[in-house]
Design a protein around this motif. Structure first.
Motif, mmCIF file in Angstrom:
data_model
loop_
_atom_site.group_PDB
_atom_site.id
_atom_site.type_symbol
_atom_site.label_atom_id
_atom_site.label_comp_id
_atom_site.label_asym_id
_atom_site.label_seq_id
_atom_site.Cartn_x
_atom_site.Cartn_y
_atom_site.Cartn_z
ATOM 1 N N THR A 90 0.896 -1.210 -0.106
ATOM 2 C CA THR A 90 0.015 0.012 0.128
ATOM 3 C C THR A 90 0.771 1.323 0.055
ATOM 4 N N ASN A 91 1.895 1.435 0.966
ATOM 5 C CA ASN A 91 2.599 2.581 0.837
ATOM 6 C C ASN A 91 3.283 2.820 -0.389
ATOM 7 N N TYR A 92 3.817 1.691 -0.905
ATOM 8 C CA TYR A 92 4.399 2.035 -2.375
ATOM 9 C C TYR A 92 3.538 2.847 -3.221
ATOM 10 N N LEU B 273 -20.236 5.291 -7.528
ATOM 11 C CA LEU B 273 -21.378 5.549 -7.495
ATOM 12 C C LEU B 273 -22.381 5.058 -6.506
ATOM 13 N N LYS B 274 -21.779 4.212 -5.498
ATOM 14 C CA LYS B 274 -22.667 3.603 -4.399
ATOM 15 C C LYS B 274 -22.437 4.190 -3.026
ATOM 16 N N LYS B 275 -23.179 4.157 -2.088
ATOM 17 C CA LYS B 275 -22.808 4.590 -0.783
ATOM 18 C C LYS B 275 -22.539 3.099 -0.077
ATOM 19 N N LEU B 276 -21.487 2.459 -0.482
ATOM 20 C CA LEU B 276 -20.684 1.324 -0.049
ATOM 21 C C LEU B 276 -19.327 1.635 0.122
ATOM 22 N N ASP B 277 -18.769 0.996 1.259
ATOM 23 C CA ASP B 277 -17.412 0.977 1.239
ATOM 24 C C ASP B 277 -16.749 -0.169 0.050
ATOM 25 N N PHE B 278 -15.353 0.005 -0.136
ATOM 26 C CA PHE B 278 -14.757 -0.647 -1.221
ATOM 27 C C PHE B 278 -14.864 -1.941 -1.049
ATOM 28 N N GLU C 43 -6.345 -7.078 -1.388
ATOM 29 C CA GLU C 43 -6.271 -6.428 -0.206
ATOM 30 C C GLU C 43 -5.544 -5.128 -0.415
ATOM 31 N N VAL C 44 -4.489 -4.948 -1.038
ATOM 32 C CA VAL C 44 -3.826 -3.608 -1.058
ATOM 33 C C VAL C 44 -4.476 -2.620 -1.982
ATOM 34 N N TRP C 45 -5.443 -2.957 -2.860
ATOM 35 C CA TRP C 45 -6.183 -1.999 -3.447
ATOM 36 C C TRP C 45 -7.250 -1.729 -2.589
ATOM 37 N N ALA C 46 -7.608 -2.407 -1.656
ATOM 38 C CA ALA C 46 -8.738 -2.004 -0.723
ATOM 39 C C ALA C 46 -8.257 -1.117 0.509
ATOM 40 N N GLU C 47 -6.764 -1.382 0.908
ATOM 41 C CA GLU C 47 -6.174 -0.581 1.849
ATOM 42 C C GLU C 47 -5.925 0.922 1.096
ATOM 43 N N LEU D 235 -6.801 6.529 1.188
ATOM 44 C CA LEU D 235 -7.111 7.773 0.294
ATOM 45 C C LEU D 235 -8.543 8.504 0.762
ATOM 46 N N GLU D 236 -9.277 7.748 0.974
ATOM 47 C CA GLU D 236 -10.846 8.247 1.556
ATOM 48 C C GLU D 236 -10.571 8.752 3.087
#
Length: 125
Positions: free
Chosen positions: A6-8, A88-93, A38-42, A47-48
């Motif tokens: 993630t940090n990269y 588009l949605k009110k959902l977490d990633f 997992e990294v995309w999610a983190e 970012l959010e």
């Protein structure tokens, strides 16, 4: 294969440390790399939650990154769909990722908002 954490990815996207960002850019743009879900999610979470970027901006930036031919993921189609849903949605990633999987797999949840998204994906497939 080289796996990125993630940090990269964050150093590359945020350019908040010039030296690290430069190293990350060279690798991300020119080497064959793998980024796990997992990294995309983190990355989305940071970012959010930490940098308070809007969902649409996060989606746009990560969809652009995902288009790099040297970036490998488990399933580009599903990850792209999840990033689009996230905007588009009110959902977490993570829920958006589960929702994207609903076009291929059965997804069970007690979450009402996720169930609504899952039902919509089933109707589209």
């Amino acid at each position: 294969m080289t796996r990125l954490d993630t940090n990269y990815i964050l150093r590359y996207l945020l350019n908040d440390d010039e030296k690290m960002a430069s190293i990350a850019e060279e690798v991300i743009l020119h080497k064959e790399v793998h980024i796990s879900n997992e990294v995309w999610a983190e990355v989305v979470y940071v970012l959010e939650g930490v940098y308070e970027l809007e969902k649409e901006e996060i989606s746009d930036v990560l969809l652009s990154l995902l288009k790099c031919k040297n970036i490998n993921v488990i399933d580009k189609y599903t990850l792209s769909k999840a990033l689009e849903l996230f905007a588009l949605k009110k959902l977490d990633f993570v829920d958006c990722l589960l929702c994207a999987y609903a076009s291929m797999d059965k997804v069970l949840t007690f979450d009402k908002k996720l169930n609504k998204c899952v039902d919509m994906q089933k109707d589209l497939s």
